[in-house]
Design an enzyme around this catalytic site. Structure first.
Site, PDB file in Angstrom:
ATOM      1  N   CYS A  55       0.839  -1.206   0.000  1.00  0.00           N
ATOM      2  CA  CYS A  55       0.000   0.000   0.000  1.00  0.00           C
ATOM      3  C   CYS A  55       0.876   1.260   0.000  1.00  0.00           C
ATOM      4  O   CYS A  55       1.863   1.341   0.735  1.00  0.00           O
ATOM      5  CB  CYS A  55      -0.905  -0.015   1.234  1.00  0.00           C
ATOM      6  SG  CYS A  55      -2.036   1.400   1.271  1.00  0.00           S
ATOM      7  N   CYS A  59       0.324   4.930   6.957  1.00  0.00           N
ATOM      8  CA  CYS A  59      -0.320   4.701   8.262  1.00  0.00           C
ATOM      9  C   CYS A  59       0.684   3.995   9.193  1.00  0.00           C
ATOM     10  O   CYS A  59       1.103   2.857   8.901  1.00  0.00           O
ATOM     11  CB  CYS A  59      -1.585   3.870   8.080  1.00  0.00           C
ATOM     12  SG  CYS A  59      -2.631   4.511   6.748  1.00  0.00           S
ATOM     13  N   CYS A  62       0.416   0.247  10.293  1.00  0.00           N
ATOM     14  CA  CYS A  62      -0.074  -0.786   9.376  1.00  0.00           C
ATOM     15  C   CYS A  62       1.011  -1.674   8.767  1.00  0.00           C
ATOM     16  O   CYS A  62       1.969  -1.180   8.160  1.00  0.00           O
ATOM     17  CB  CYS A  62      -0.889  -0.130   8.265  1.00  0.00           C
ATOM     18  SG  CYS A  62      -1.691  -1.378   7.223  1.00  0.00           S
ATOM     19  N   CYS A  99     -16.460  -9.212   5.584  1.00  0.00           N
ATOM     20  CA  CYS A  99     -15.837  -7.935   5.249  1.00  0.00           C
ATOM     21  C   CYS A  99     -14.550  -8.155   4.471  1.00  0.00           C
ATOM     22  O   CYS A  99     -13.649  -8.851   4.937  1.00  0.00           O
ATOM     23  CB  CYS A  99     -15.556  -7.157   6.534  1.00  0.00           C
ATOM     24  SG  CYS A  99     -14.766  -5.571   6.199  1.00  0.00           S
ATOM     25  N   CYS A 131     -19.559  -6.403   3.572  1.00  0.00           N
ATOM     26  CA  CYS A 131     -18.885  -5.157   3.915  1.00  0.00           C
ATOM     27  C   CYS A 131     -17.574  -5.103   3.147  1.00  0.00           C
ATOM     28  O   CYS A 131     -16.992  -6.145   2.840  1.00  0.00           O
ATOM     29  CB  CYS A 131     -18.627  -5.135   5.421  1.00  0.00           C
ATOM     30  SG  CYS A 131     -17.676  -3.710   5.986  1.00  0.00           S
ATOM     31  N   CYS A 191     -19.540   1.929   8.777  1.00  0.00           N
ATOM     32  CA  CYS A 191     -18.765   1.298   9.845  1.00  0.00           C
ATOM     33  C   CYS A 191     -17.527   2.156  10.036  1.00  0.00           C
ATOM     34  O   CYS A 191     -16.699   2.258   9.128  1.00  0.00           O
ATOM     35  CB  CYS A 191     -18.378  -0.119   9.432  1.00  0.00           C
ATOM     36  SG  CYS A 191     -17.218  -0.900  10.572  1.00  0.00           S
ATOM     37  N   ARG A 263     -17.972  -2.679  18.059  1.00  0.00           N
ATOM     38  CA  ARG A 263     -17.233  -3.916  17.773  1.00  0.00           C
ATOM     39  C   ARG A 263     -15.913  -3.980  18.516  1.00  0.00           C
ATOM     40  O   ARG A 263     -15.063  -3.097  18.374  1.00  0.00           O
ATOM     41  CB  ARG A 263     -16.993  -4.042  16.256  1.00  0.00           C
ATOM     42  CG  ARG A 263     -16.356  -5.362  15.859  1.00  0.00           C
ATOM     43  CD  ARG A 263     -16.409  -5.627  14.356  1.00  0.00           C
ATOM     44  NE  ARG A 263     -17.761  -5.463  13.853  1.00  0.00           N
ATOM     45  CZ  ARG A 263     -18.122  -4.553  12.952  1.00  0.00           C
ATOM     46  NH1 ARG A 263     -17.238  -3.777  12.415  1.00  0.00           N
ATOM     47  NH2 ARG A 263     -19.377  -4.458  12.576  1.00  0.00           N
TER      48      ARG A 263
HETATM   49  N1  SAM Z   1      -6.715   0.475   3.126  1.00  0.00           N
HETATM   50  C1  SAM Z   1      -8.007   0.706   3.634  1.00  0.00           C
HETATM   51  C2  SAM Z   1      -8.053   1.814   4.659  1.00  0.00           C
HETATM   52  O1  SAM Z   1      -7.032   2.142   5.235  1.00  0.00           O
HETATM   53  O2  SAM Z   1      -9.149   2.347   4.873  1.00  0.00           O
HETATM   54  C3  SAM Z   1      -8.680  -0.523   4.222  1.00  0.00           C
HETATM   55  C4  SAM Z   1      -7.861  -1.530   4.995  1.00  0.00           C
HETATM   56  S1  SAM Z   1      -7.103  -0.936   6.520  1.00  0.00           S
HETATM   57  C5  SAM Z   1      -6.019  -2.249   6.910  1.00  0.00           C
HETATM   58  C6  SAM Z   1      -8.476  -1.031   7.676  1.00  0.00           C
HETATM   59  C7  SAM Z   1      -8.229  -0.611   9.096  1.00  0.00           C
HETATM   60  O3  SAM Z   1      -7.488  -1.592   9.782  1.00  0.00           O
HETATM   61  C8  SAM Z   1      -7.463   0.662   9.362  1.00  0.00           C
HETATM   62  O4  SAM Z   1      -8.240   1.808   9.205  1.00  0.00           O
HETATM   63  C9  SAM Z   1      -7.073   0.486  10.811  1.00  0.00           C
HETATM   64  O5  SAM Z   1      -8.042   1.066  11.660  1.00  0.00           O
HETATM   65  C10 SAM Z   1      -7.041  -1.033  10.991  1.00  0.00           C
HETATM   66  N2  SAM Z   1      -5.673  -1.506  11.279  1.00  0.00           N
HETATM   67  C11 SAM Z   1      -4.681  -1.662  10.388  1.00  0.00           C
HETATM   68  N3  SAM Z   1      -3.552  -2.091  11.004  1.00  0.00           N
HETATM   69  C12 SAM Z   1      -3.839  -2.206  12.306  1.00  0.00           C
HETATM   70  C13 SAM Z   1      -3.076  -2.589  13.451  1.00  0.00           C
HETATM   71  N4  SAM Z   1      -1.785  -2.909  13.362  1.00  0.00           N
HETATM   72  N5  SAM Z   1      -3.698  -2.606  14.652  1.00  0.00           N
HETATM   73  C14 SAM Z   1      -5.010  -2.271  14.744  1.00  0.00           C
HETATM   74  N6  SAM Z   1      -5.766  -1.896  13.702  1.00  0.00           N
HETATM   75  C15 SAM Z   1      -5.194  -1.848  12.504  1.00  0.00           C
HETATM   76  C1  DTB Z   2     -11.376  -2.555  11.739  1.00  0.00           C
HETATM   77  O1  DTB Z   2     -11.715  -1.546  12.393  1.00  0.00           O
HETATM   78  N1  DTB Z   2     -10.512  -3.462  12.159  1.00  0.00           N
HETATM   79  C2  DTB Z   2     -10.302  -4.469  11.139  1.00  0.00           C
HETATM   80  C3  DTB Z   2     -11.302  -4.057  10.041  1.00  0.00           C
HETATM   81  N2  DTB Z   2     -11.829  -2.829  10.543  1.00  0.00           N
HETATM   82  C4  DTB Z   2     -10.868  -3.946   8.641  1.00  0.00           C
HETATM   83  C5  DTB Z   2      -8.881  -4.587  10.728  1.00  0.00           C
HETATM   84  C6  DTB Z   2      -7.940  -4.873  11.882  1.00  0.00           C
HETATM   85  C7  DTB Z   2      -6.596  -5.105  11.301  1.00  0.00           C
HETATM   86  C8  DTB Z   2      -5.589  -5.558  12.330  1.00  0.00           C
HETATM   87  C9  DTB Z   2      -4.246  -5.793  11.730  1.00  0.00           C
HETATM   88  C10 DTB Z   2      -4.245  -6.881  10.688  1.00  0.00           C
HETATM   89  O2  DTB Z   2      -4.732  -7.998  10.918  1.00  0.00           O
HETATM   90  O3  DTB Z   2      -3.637  -6.641   9.615  1.00  0.00           O
HETATM   91 FE1  SF4 Z   3      -2.856   1.202   3.384  1.00  0.00          FE
HETATM   92 FE2  SF4 Z   3      -2.779   0.051   5.771  1.00  0.00          FE
HETATM   93 FE3  SF4 Z   3      -3.171   2.663   5.601  1.00  0.00          FE
HETATM   94 FE4  SF4 Z   3      -5.123   0.975   4.774  1.00  0.00          FE
HETATM   95  S1  SF4 Z   3      -4.365   1.223   6.865  1.00  0.00           S
HETATM   96  S2  SF4 Z   3      -4.376   2.817   3.717  1.00  0.00           S
HETATM   97  S3  SF4 Z   3      -3.850  -0.704   3.989  1.00  0.00           S
HETATM   98  S4  SF4 Z   3      -1.319   1.562   4.954  1.00  0.00           S
END
Ligand code: SAM
Ligand code: DTB
Ligand code: SF4
Length: 327
Positions: A55, A59, A62, A99, A131, A191, A263
């Site tokens: 990506c 973030c 992430c 989802c 979702c 959501c 959730r």
């Molecule tokens: N790329 C899209 C976005 O950012 O909206 C969708 C996928 S992103 C992985 C969805 C959500 O996962 C993020 O908004 C974040 O709240 C959650 N997330 C990602 N990495 C995480 C982590 N290490 N711990 C907790 N939540 C995480």
């Molecule tokens: C949300 O609030 N939590 C989920 C879902 N929406 C997409 C994602 C959590 C991701 C946790 C880190 C991972 O498994 O990559």
């Molecule tokens: Fe990309 Fe992760 Fe950020 Fe979603 S949360 S935009 S997957 S870097």
């Protein structure tokens, strides 16, 4: 305290609720929960990462951001049939919402999006609430997803407007709010929640909850995630989230957004049954089930069913809001 649905909460009010002594806060949240919801029901959702890693966003939490060196297996967009077979398995295991997550900054009008539309159609035909979480969306794209049968769209604010730029610099808080508005206009259920443990202050958590609860309509679902600390990301060395902080977030969200599905999201793998049961007591009524979240571990379906049996909880049926609306 009463559980009227309000969109005009002041920061001061949210702050006061958030800082209520913990047991009193849980009691108040449980009271609001009983007034508005069936407390014996918990929605069971399953996540699938349909496009993983690589990506362009930054973030800081992430594992899927290309710029950090994490142990992720990068994978291009999955085939529709493979996704549908996962959805079928999730349904057979008792999940009612599926989802699909993609590590995209935004949706583009290309063949990948057409394939996602086909996936949405297929999952909807299985009778599950579909979702997606695909990054930023235009109103037109949101409508296309809605036409394909999308039920909900996940797009998190993650933290307060003030702290946002410490965590993400490649897009703005206003970009996030704009996508939420586009989703709403398309008639898709919203959501939207956040993450704690990013190094934010209590006031940032309060600020985020206040933003959510003062949107023109409350999100139908509010995921509360504890940071999953991932080696290689800038937040890898943060302290583990204190479970009492999760409970406080959940209880405050429940009180200010009485009818939302709150959730208990990322972080359950590190929580005991006793800790999770306090979260349910404090108003959490939805979980992600299945061995993986997007890329990180989660309790198994079997462990969760044992917990449900122990606590006397039932999985919530799909499309229950519609059934209530039609009744
Ligand atoms: N790329 C899209 C976005 O950012 O909206 C969708 C996928 S992103 C992985 C969805 C959500 O996962 C993020 O908004 C974040 O709240 C959650 N997330 C990602 N990495 C995480 C982590 N290490 N711990 C907790 N939540 C995480
Ligand atoms: C949300 O609030 N939590 C989920 C879902 N929406 C997409 C994602 C959590 C991701 C946790 C880190 C991972 O498994 O990559
Ligand atoms: Fe990309 Fe992760 Fe950020 Fe979603 S949360 S935009 S997957 S870097």
């Amino acid at each position: 305290m009463n559980g009227a649905i309000r969109n005009n909460w002041t920061i001061g009010e949210v702050e006061k609720i958030y800082h209520t002594p913990l047991l009193e806060l849980i009691y108040q949240a449980a009271t609001v929960h009983r007034e508005h919801n069936e407390t014996g029901e918990v929605q069971v959702c399953t996540l699938l990462s349909i496009k993983t890693g690589g990506c362009p966003e930054d973030c800081a939490y992430c594992p899927q951001a290309a710029r950090y060196h994490t142990d992720i297996n990068v994978q291009s967009l999955m085939q529709k049939d493979d996704v549908l077979s996962y959805a079928q398995k999730a349904k057979a295991a008792g999940s009612t919402r599926f989802c699909m997550g993609a590590a995209w900054r935004e949706v583009r009008d290309n063949r990948d999006f057409d394939r996602v539309l086909e996936m949405v159609k297929g999952v909807n035909e299985l009778g599950m609430e579909v979702c997606c979480t695909l990054g930023m969306l235009s109103e037109d794209q949101a409508r296309k997803l809605a036409d394909a049968g999308l039920y909900a769209y996940n797009h998190n604010l993650d933290t307060s407007a003030e702290y946002y730029s410490e965590i993400i610099t490649t897009r703005t808080y206003d970009d996030r709010l704009q996508t939420l508005d586009n989703v709403r206009k398309a008639g898709v259920s919203v959501c939207c929640g956040g993450i704690i443990g990013l190094g934010e202050k209590h006031e940032d958590r309060i600020g985020m909850l206040h933003t959510l609860a003062t949107l023109p309509e409350h999100p139908e679902s509010v995921p509360v995630n504890a940071l999953v600390r991932i080696k290689g990301t800038p937040l890898q060395d943060k302290a583990q989230v204190d479970v009492w902080d999760m409970i406080r977030m959940i209880a405050t969200a429940r009180i200010i957004m009485p009818k939302a599905m709150v959730r208990l999201s990322a972080g359950r793998a590190e929580m005991s049954t006793a800790e999770q049961s306090l979260c349910f007591m404090a108003g959490a009524n939805s979980i992600f089930a299945g061995e993986k979240l997007l890329t990180t571990p989660n309790p198994s379906f079997d462990e969760d069913m044992q917990m449900f049996n122990l606590l006397g909880l039932q999985p919530r049926e799909a499309f229950k809001n519609e059934m209530v609306a039609e009744a």
